[in-house]
Scaffold this motif. Structure first.
Motif, PDB file in Angstrom:
ATOM      1  N   VAL A  30     112.278 -49.462  40.787  1.00 37.20           N
ATOM      2  CA  VAL A  30     113.311 -48.109  40.963  1.00 37.20           C
ATOM      3  C   VAL A  30     113.759 -47.546  39.715  1.00 37.20           C
ATOM      4  O   VAL A  30     113.433 -46.263  39.906  1.00 37.20           O
ATOM      5  N   HIS A  31     113.981 -48.344  38.787  1.00 39.67           N
ATOM      6  CA  HIS A  31     114.574 -47.657  37.337  1.00 39.67           C
ATOM      7  C   HIS A  31     113.250 -46.872  36.930  1.00 39.67           C
ATOM      8  O   HIS A  31     113.247 -45.950  36.216  1.00 39.67           O
ATOM      9  N   ALA A  34     112.658 -43.978  38.800  1.00 36.62           N
ATOM     10  CA  ALA A  34     113.501 -42.828  38.660  1.00 36.62           C
ATOM     11  C   ALA A  34     113.402 -42.132  37.243  1.00 36.62           C
ATOM     12  O   ALA A  34     113.542 -40.898  37.042  1.00 36.62           O
ATOM     13  N   PRO A  41     118.513 -43.778  40.291  1.00 32.89           N
ATOM     14  CA  PRO A  41     118.157 -44.940  40.939  1.00 32.89           C
ATOM     15  C   PRO A  41     118.308 -44.697  42.386  1.00 32.89           C
ATOM     16  O   PRO A  41     117.644 -45.118  43.278  1.00 32.89           O
TER      17      PRO A  41
END
Length: 112
Positions: A30-31, A34, A41
């Motif tokens: 996710v990071h 992002a 996120p």
């Protein structure tokens, strides 16, 4: 109005379509996503939820998200459908504005 998560979901789906990831392969975290998309996120998580609802990925708690199906090149995403709906709404509003303007113009010319 299109939401950021819709654009991210659409791009992820395109990347899956072009076989950047295979079935069973893990998506970036996710990071990492992002940072790649320059979003928060939570936007990535919302985008992943769209892909989950479409049956394209599954998320395993503590392990990440994995590709479970590759979309067909012609498939439309939920984001694309929402964008089309927004465009339709904008066109309807524009038509109404034109009709109101024509009525006002007609009323003004009748006064003259």
């Amino acid at each position: 109005m299109a939401y950021k998560y819709e654009g991210v979901a659409t791009d992820l789906k395109h990347r899956m379509t072009w076989k950047e990831w295979s079935v069973g392969e893990q998506l970036p975290g996710v990071h990492e996503l992002a940072a790649h998309y320059d979003v928060s996120p939570s936007v990535v998580k919302d985008a992943q939820e769209v892909l989950r609802m479409e049956g394209l990925i599954e998320t395993r708690r503590g392990s990440g998200s994995f590709v479970v199906a590759i979309p067909e090149a012609g498939d439309m995403t939920l984001g694309m459908h929402r964008q089309l709906e927004a465009i339709r709404d904008d066109l309807a509003a524009a038509r109404e504005a034109v009709v109101r303007a024509e009525r006002r113009l007609s009323a003004l010319t009748d006064l003259a």
